[in-house]
Design an enzyme around this catalytic site. Structure first.
Site, PDB file in Angstrom:
ATOM      1  N   PHE A 206      34.591 104.098  -5.617  1.00 15.69           N
ATOM      2  CA  PHE A 206      34.764 105.383  -6.519  1.00 15.69           C
ATOM      3  C   PHE A 206      36.301 106.002  -6.390  1.00 15.69           C
ATOM      4  O   PHE A 206      36.788 106.441  -7.319  1.00 15.69           O
ATOM      5  CB  PHE A 206      33.670 106.370  -6.051  1.00 15.69           C
ATOM      6  CG  PHE A 206      33.770 106.888  -4.375  1.00 15.69           C
ATOM      7  CD1 PHE A 206      33.493 106.112  -3.630  1.00 15.69           C
ATOM      8  CD2 PHE A 206      34.630 107.942  -4.300  1.00 15.69           C
ATOM      9  CE1 PHE A 206      33.564 106.352  -2.292  1.00 15.69           C
ATOM     10  CE2 PHE A 206      34.949 108.395  -2.974  1.00 15.69           C
ATOM     11  CZ  PHE A 206      34.355 107.607  -2.021  1.00 15.69           C
TER      12      PHE A 206
ATOM     13  N   LYS B 111      37.913 120.201   6.271  1.00 18.30           N
ATOM     14  CA  LYS B 111      37.075 120.878   5.770  1.00 18.30           C
ATOM     15  C   LYS B 111      36.941 122.433   6.560  1.00 18.30           C
ATOM     16  O   LYS B 111      37.900 123.160   6.381  1.00 18.30           O
ATOM     17  CB  LYS B 111      35.709 120.235   5.589  1.00 18.30           C
ATOM     18  CG  LYS B 111      35.763 119.117   4.288  1.00 18.30           C
ATOM     19  CD  LYS B 111      36.202 117.871   4.612  1.00 18.30           C
ATOM     20  CE  LYS B 111      36.114 116.671   3.812  1.00 18.30           C
ATOM     21  NZ  LYS B 111      36.452 115.463   4.297  1.00 18.30           N
TER      22      LYS B 111
ATOM     23  N   ASP C 215      27.714 114.626  12.599  1.00 20.92           N
ATOM     24  CA  ASP C 215      28.968 115.232  11.772  1.00 20.92           C
ATOM     25  C   ASP C 215      29.118 116.549  11.407  1.00 20.92           C
ATOM     26  O   ASP C 215      28.294 117.235  10.596  1.00 20.92           O
ATOM     27  CB  ASP C 215      28.575 114.245  10.314  1.00 20.92           C
ATOM     28  CG  ASP C 215      29.816 114.279   9.427  1.00 20.92           C
ATOM     29  OD1 ASP C 215      30.653 115.216   9.419  1.00 20.92           O
ATOM     30  OD2 ASP C 215      30.032 113.606   8.433  1.00 20.92           O
TER      31      ASP C 215
ATOM     32  N   PHE D  60      26.779 109.270   3.897  1.00 20.83           N
ATOM     33  CA  PHE D  60      27.997 109.737   3.364  1.00 20.83           C
ATOM     34  C   PHE D  60      28.728 108.504   3.173  1.00 20.83           C
ATOM     35  O   PHE D  60      28.930 107.450   3.986  1.00 20.83           O
ATOM     36  CB  PHE D  60      28.671 110.662   3.958  1.00 20.83           C
ATOM     37  CG  PHE D  60      30.050 111.308   3.431  1.00 20.83           C
ATOM     38  CD1 PHE D  60      29.855 111.942   2.147  1.00 20.83           C
ATOM     39  CD2 PHE D  60      31.468 110.803   4.027  1.00 20.83           C
ATOM     40  CE1 PHE D  60      30.976 112.201   1.552  1.00 20.83           C
ATOM     41  CE2 PHE D  60      32.399 111.064   3.279  1.00 20.83           C
ATOM     42  CZ  PHE D  60      32.371 111.853   2.145  1.00 20.83           C
ATOM     43  N   THR D  61      29.732 108.425   2.248  1.00 21.46           N
ATOM     44  CA  THR D  61      30.450 107.040   1.855  1.00 21.46           C
ATOM     45  C   THR D  61      31.250 106.506   3.076  1.00 21.46           C
ATOM     46  O   THR D  61      31.003 105.501   3.445  1.00 21.46           O
ATOM     47  CB  THR D  61      31.622 107.436   0.815  1.00 21.46           C
ATOM     48  OG1 THR D  61      32.204 108.674   0.943  1.00 21.46           O
ATOM     49  CG2 THR D  61      30.585 107.646  -0.671  1.00 21.46           C
TER      50      THR D  61
ATOM     51  N   ARG E 286      29.493 111.865  -7.831  1.00 23.51           N
ATOM     52  CA  ARG E 286      28.936 111.516  -6.766  1.00 23.51           C
ATOM     53  C   ARG E 286      27.311 111.022  -7.091  1.00 23.51           C
ATOM     54  O   ARG E 286      26.321 111.726  -6.990  1.00 23.51           O
ATOM     55  CB  ARG E 286      28.445 112.984  -5.813  1.00 23.51           C
ATOM     56  CG  ARG E 286      29.679 113.431  -5.406  1.00 23.51           C
ATOM     57  CD  ARG E 286      30.202 113.105  -4.014  1.00 23.51           C
ATOM     58  NE  ARG E 286      30.978 111.835  -4.045  1.00 23.51           N
ATOM     59  CZ  ARG E 286      31.841 111.484  -3.047  1.00 23.51           C
ATOM     60  NH1 ARG E 286      32.110 112.199  -1.934  1.00 23.51           N
ATOM     61  NH2 ARG E 286      32.370 110.478  -3.094  1.00 23.51           N
TER      62      ARG E 286
ATOM     63  N   TYR F 223      55.484 113.366  22.808  1.00 24.10           N
ATOM     64  CA  TYR F 223      54.704 112.298  22.775  1.00 24.10           C
ATOM     65  C   TYR F 223      53.136 112.346  23.488  1.00 24.10           C
ATOM     66  O   TYR F 223      52.214 112.133  22.976  1.00 24.10           O
ATOM     67  CB  TYR F 223      55.296 110.958  23.113  1.00 24.10           C
ATOM     68  CG  TYR F 223      54.512 109.622  22.695  1.00 24.10           C
ATOM     69  CD1 TYR F 223      54.467 108.922  21.578  1.00 24.10           C
ATOM     70  CD2 TYR F 223      53.495 108.952  23.496  1.00 24.10           C
ATOM     71  CE1 TYR F 223      53.820 107.786  20.972  1.00 24.10           C
ATOM     72  CE2 TYR F 223      52.458 108.092  23.157  1.00 24.10           C
ATOM     73  CZ  TYR F 223      52.727 107.463  21.939  1.00 24.10           C
ATOM     74  OH  TYR F 223      52.173 106.589  21.517  1.00 24.10           O
TER      75      TYR F 223
END
Ligand code: PLI
Length: 470
Positions: free
Chosen positions: A462, A271, A228, A137-138, A395, A85
């Site tokens: 979306f 990514k 980001d 960005f969303t 997009r 943990y």
């Protein structure tokens, strides 16, 4: 070739073929269902590719998020999971990999990128403050807004033009940033939200010069920059390729230099970092870290696991080291570019120059007879699936959502359908099949009707919206 036609990178820089720096050890079968079955699946999914079953998809270019193939080393690392943990050794390996490759001091794991976006937004944004970013960005903008922030787009104008060939279309317009600071006051700017590459602009990079100048500007006014870093390794490739003085620097060196101009970063490790799940948050400021470390236990899990299993952190630690390998990045971006060049050769309108993670079809140019409210990019994604079982993603206006204050649709200049290439998953032959399907859909474009939205969820519509054919 007409004079105005954009030159492919091959034409501009000359071409030597690349090949993937790996060979295939395990394969996963693909299946293509019939045209009739695809038609039924599309109606059942409300013409939204997010609502299709993966089993009904042939080549899946929905996203590059969490869809990478892991290496033999990463799979071996999974077996080395220390599922304690607290204080798992995999956490320390992860911390070390991030410090080594990105250069930040203090690290927190999160379950994925938006977990990190949530924490940094809650910790840094005060209600009513502005967050200036190189295109929205969303999930990023939503978390900034949920924390009381007001997002302002400060990307250069060229980014909004799909045909513009600017080599760093992700750059921040420093004039826009300075005007905002002067108008609102530096104390009312929560931070600069800098993304490299810029997803919604077509995977477009930010130059080193731009971040260097942004740093100098922000230092003059005492404004913070958070990065980001989701596709920053790919961004580093474009700097190496296009920016004077960086051709002989490694991806690892470029990445670290870039990050050094920022105060911290959040990451969707799904990514660039080559894992199927995971994210992280990293800052250099201890008091801010203390606050984040406290918040992470409320929303994600203890600060040494952040919602992840030990094995996930180990795969991520190894993936980070693999992600900065020059040959890996060259072949990864090279594959995306290969697809882009096939389409360019057939005069199919795409965002130029081709970006790092995807080829973005310009749906406005593809379907000039459709109004934006008839969802051209959503339509194109549906038509492509119908033609060949290839799954892509909208997009455009559906992704852009509504203005939180007025409730009106945003009408983004870019109305794009994204063919997103997972890392280390598909071959060049798959890219040929994809290009041929896009061509087939392009040839039928004049007959194609648009869509109307018949169900709209409140947040990030979306993902779950439903449509019907007009
Ligand atoms: O999907 P997450 O929560 O791990 O990460 C959110 C996220 C943050 N920043 C950027 C630039 C992203 O692209 C991103 C997620 N992108 C997805 C899912 C995509 O399909 O592009």
């Amino acid at each position: 070739m007409s004079e105005n036609k954009p030159k492919t990178m091959g034409q501009q820089f000359g071409r030597r073929s690349w090949a993937e720096p790996w060979k295939i050890k395990m394969v996963e079968p693909l299946n293509m269902i019939s045209h009739e079955e695809r038609q039924a699946a599309l109606v059942e999914a409300g013409y939204n590719t997010f609502l299709l079953k993966s089993a009904d998809v042939y080549i899946d270019l929905l996203t590059d998020s969490g869809t990478s193939a892991m290496s033999d080393r990463q799979w071996a690392g999974m077996m080395m999971g220390d599922e304690a943990y607290a204080g798992s050794r995999n956490f320390y390996n992860l911390e070390n990999a991030i410090q080594t490759c990105y250069g930040y001091k203090y690290i927190l794991p999160t379950h994925q990128g938006r977990g990190a976006e949530h924490l940094i937004s809650q910790a840094v944004i005060k209600k009513g403050q502005y967050v200036a970013g190189n295109m929205y960005f969303t999930t990023t903008r939503l978390h900034q807004e949920l924390a009381g922030g007001i997002f302002v787009d400060v990307i250069i104008d060229e980014a909004h033009d799909p045909a513009n060939l600017h080599p760093f279309k992700g750059n921040i317009d420093l004039g826009k940033v300075e005007a905002l600071i002067k108008e609102k006051g530096a104390e009312n700017i929560a931070y600069i939200s800098l993304a490299g590459t810029v997803n919604m602009a077509g995977g477009q990079p930010v130059s080193m010069q731009n971040v260097r100048e942004l740093r100098a500007l922000c230092d003059r006014y005492g404004v913070k920059i958070f990065l980001d870093a989701t596709r920053m390794a790919e961004n580093a490739f474009f700097i190496q390729e296009r920016e004077p003085g960086y051709a002989s620097k490694s991806i690892a060196e470029i990445l670290k230099e870039f990050c050094a101009y920022t105060d911290g970063a959040w990451m969707s490790a799904k990514k660039d970092n080559l894992v199927n799940i995971g994210g992280w948050l990293a800052v250099n400021d201890w008091p801010l870290f203390e606050e984040l470390r406290n918040l992470v236990v409320v929303y994600e899990g203890l600060h040494t696991y952040g919602g992840l299993a030990g094995r996930d952190m180990e795969a991520m630690a190894i993936g980070i080291l693999e992600s900065v390998n020059d040959d890996h990045i060259r072949s990864r971006v090279g594959q995306v570019r290969y697809l882009g060049e096939l389409l360019t050769d057939w005069d199919i309108p795409i965002v130029q120059p081709v970006g790092g993670h995807a080829v973005f079809l310009d749906a406005k140019a593809f379907y000039p007879h459709l109004k934006q409210i008839e969802f051209p990019a959503q339509t194109l994604a549906a038509e492509l699936y119908l033609d060949s079982g290839i799954r892509s993603m909208e997009r455009g206006i559906a992704s852009a959502g509504r203005d939180a204050k007025t409730g009106d649709h945003y009408y983004p200049k870019l109305e794009l359908t994204r063919l997103t290439i997972p890392r280390r998953v598909y071959t060049q032959a798959h890219m040929d099949v994809v290009a041929e399907s896009v061509k087939a859909v392009y040839d039928e474009r004049e007959k194609t009707r648009g869509l109307k939205m018949v169900y709209e969820p409140k947040y990030l519509r979306f993902f779950q919206a439903r449509f019907e054919k007009l």
